[in-house]
Design an enzyme around this catalytic site. Structure first.
Site, PDB file in Angstrom:
ATOM      1  N   ARG A  15       0.502  -1.297  -0.346  1.00 42.24           N
ATOM      2  CA  ARG A  15       0.092   0.091   0.039  1.00 42.24           C
ATOM      3  C   ARG A  15       0.934   1.272   0.303  1.00 42.24           C
ATOM      4  NH1 ARG A  15      -4.544  -0.981   5.033  1.00 42.24           N
ATOM      5  NH2 ARG A  15      -2.870  -2.539   5.576  1.00 42.24           N
ATOM      6  N   GLY A  77       1.171 -15.029   7.838  1.00 41.70           N
ATOM      7  CA  GLY A  77       0.983 -14.211   9.171  1.00 41.70           C
ATOM      8  C   GLY A  77       1.838 -13.737  10.266  1.00 41.70           C
TER       9      GLY A  77
END
Length: 461
Positions: A15, A77
């Site tokens: 992002r 994760g």
């Protein structure tokens, strides 16, 4: 008690839309991961382990000598990321703090408070929480009717009732180290992301009868995680305010602290005054009783006491006590300005030493030169140091006078108490007490005006 810190820094940060690895984006002069490591150092840990993945080599370069490293092969994760550190930590007794490398605002005080709460309560796991004005996107802390922590629910996995909770997981935890790595073996990936969540460790421990607690910190802003450029700007603004307030508590005056940008690590003496729109970066040290005006920019430089900097740029240079510069002048790298020296407006100095009480008034370039003390450099003087292939040096002795518009073509030596006449081009050495004049003689042409065609135009007569 042994204390360990694991910093998760393996995510790429898509992002950010950047070629630069996310945790290497800077906030007030330091990479985000360096800010986290600095906060961790304040807990005096036995060992710091940084988990790296994408861009591992660059992160290792930044943190060389400050951390051990573990490698996460795939982005599976946070639980998988911590498990990557098992070879370094799993068999050790003590407590482990886990933080993320994209949260640059956490302080050593907060980390120490978390460790203290974890130890005092005898917890197997303690999560650092905060009350969020807008909890969207954060994991929610789910407690029972007695306030005990049951689990952490991620945004994508929560029910409407769970997502209504405003106490959030900051992403920082303290664990019993051995119990952490045992619990990680039981973490599954049956969730919306298909990832192994570190947060699942809390519920695993609780169901095993182990004590799980929380420490709620008072300042939510510390928990800001940087995932895009908007958050990066927000973190920078918060850090900027924190830095400026620390300087003000130490006796520095800011005319407009909201517009003064000071990097972390900059040192400023008391009774120095800084106007608005000033930028001070890098490894800069500024003394006491200085005055730095609007629009000045100082980078990796050393400024003495009582120095005045007026709307000028200083890079990798030094200014000694009671010297001054500006407005609109530029010290390029390796400029050294002596005590009480005056550098006026529109002056550029590069790799040059200016002696005590010497004046370089205005509209002048001094490059690759050593100037003694008590020298006057006239307006528009040029130290011509480059022949297109090599750079050459010029020396000017004490108490000399260089007239306006002179061009000094290096290499040349001008002795002390020498004079250079205005508008001279100097290519040879000048001896002590000598005056050098190197310009064409003036010739006047009588009655030249009337020889021109325009002289016959009545409007010009």
């Amino acid at each position: 008690m042994n204390k360990y810190v694991v910093i998760l820094a393996a995510g790429k940060g898509t992002r950010m839309k950047s070629k630069l690895y996310k945790v290497l984006h800077k906030v007030c002069g330091k990479t985000m991961v360096e800010h986290v490591v600095d906060a961790a150092k304040g807990t005096e840990p036995t060992e710091i382990v940084t988990v790296v993945g994408t861009g591992a080599a660059k992160v290792k370069d930044v943190l060389a000598g400050q951390s051990e490293f573990a490698f996460q092969k795939e982005q599976l994760g946070t639980g998988d990321a911590v498990m990557a550190a098992s070879d370094l930590l799993a068999d050790k007794d003590g407590s482990t703090l886990v933080a993320t490398g994209d949260t640059p605002l956490f302080t050593s005080e907060t980390f120490n408070n978390l460790f203290a709460k974890h130890q005092a309560d005898g917890n197997s796991a303690t999560v650092l929480t905060a009350k969020a004005p807008n909890p969207f996107g954060y994991g929610r802390i789910i407690r029972d009717e007695n306030g005990n922590v049951l689990r952490i629910v991620e945004q994508k996995d929560g029910t409407p009732e769970e997502l209504a909770v405003d106490e959030i997981n900051t992403g920082v935890f303290a664990f019993n180290n051995k119990e952490l790595f045992e619990a990680l073996k039981q973490v599954g990936n049956n969730n919306a992301q298909g990832e192994y969540y570190l947060t699942d460790v809390l519920e695993i421990m609780r169901k095993a009868g182990k004590k799980v607690g929380a420490y709620q910190m008072p300042d939510f802003s510390e928990s800001l995680g940087v995932n895009d450029r908007i958050a990066l700007a927000q973190a920078t603004k918060i850090m900027q305010k924190r830095i400026n307030e620390a300087h003000m508590r130490d006796g520095v005056s800011f005319i407009d602290p909201d517009t003064a940008y000071i990097d972390a690590g900059v040192k400023i003496g008391n009774d120095t005054v800084i106007e608005g729109n000033v930028v001070i970066k890098g490894n800069t040290v500024i003394g006491s009783d200085c005055y730095i005006t609007n629009g000045s920019r100082i980078i990796d430089s050393k400024i003495g006491d009582g120095v005045t900097i007026t709307s000028s740029t200083i890079e990798e240079s030094e200014m000694d006590d009671n010297s001054d510069i500006g407005p609109n002048s530029h010290l390029r790298p390796k400029a050294k300005i002596g005590k009480k020296a005056h550098i006026g407006n529109f002056v550029e100095i590069k790799k040059a030493e200016i002696g005590e009480n010497t004046k370089v008034g205005h509209l002048t370039y001094v490059g690759d030169a050593t100037l003694g003390k008590d020298i006057n450099i006239g307006c528009g003087t040029i130290f011509s140091n480059y022949d297109g292939v090599k750079k050459f040096h010029t020396n000017v002795g004490d108490h000399s006078f260089i007239g306006a518009g002179a061009t000094i073509i290096a290499p040349v030596n001008i002795a002390d108490h020498a004079f250079v006449a205005a508008d001279s081009t100097i290519t040879k050495d000048v001896g002590r007490y000598d005056m050098a004049i190197a310009r064409g003689r003036q010739t006047n042409k009588p009655d030249y005006w009337h020889k021109l065609p325009l002289s016959k135009d009545k409007e010009w007569e």
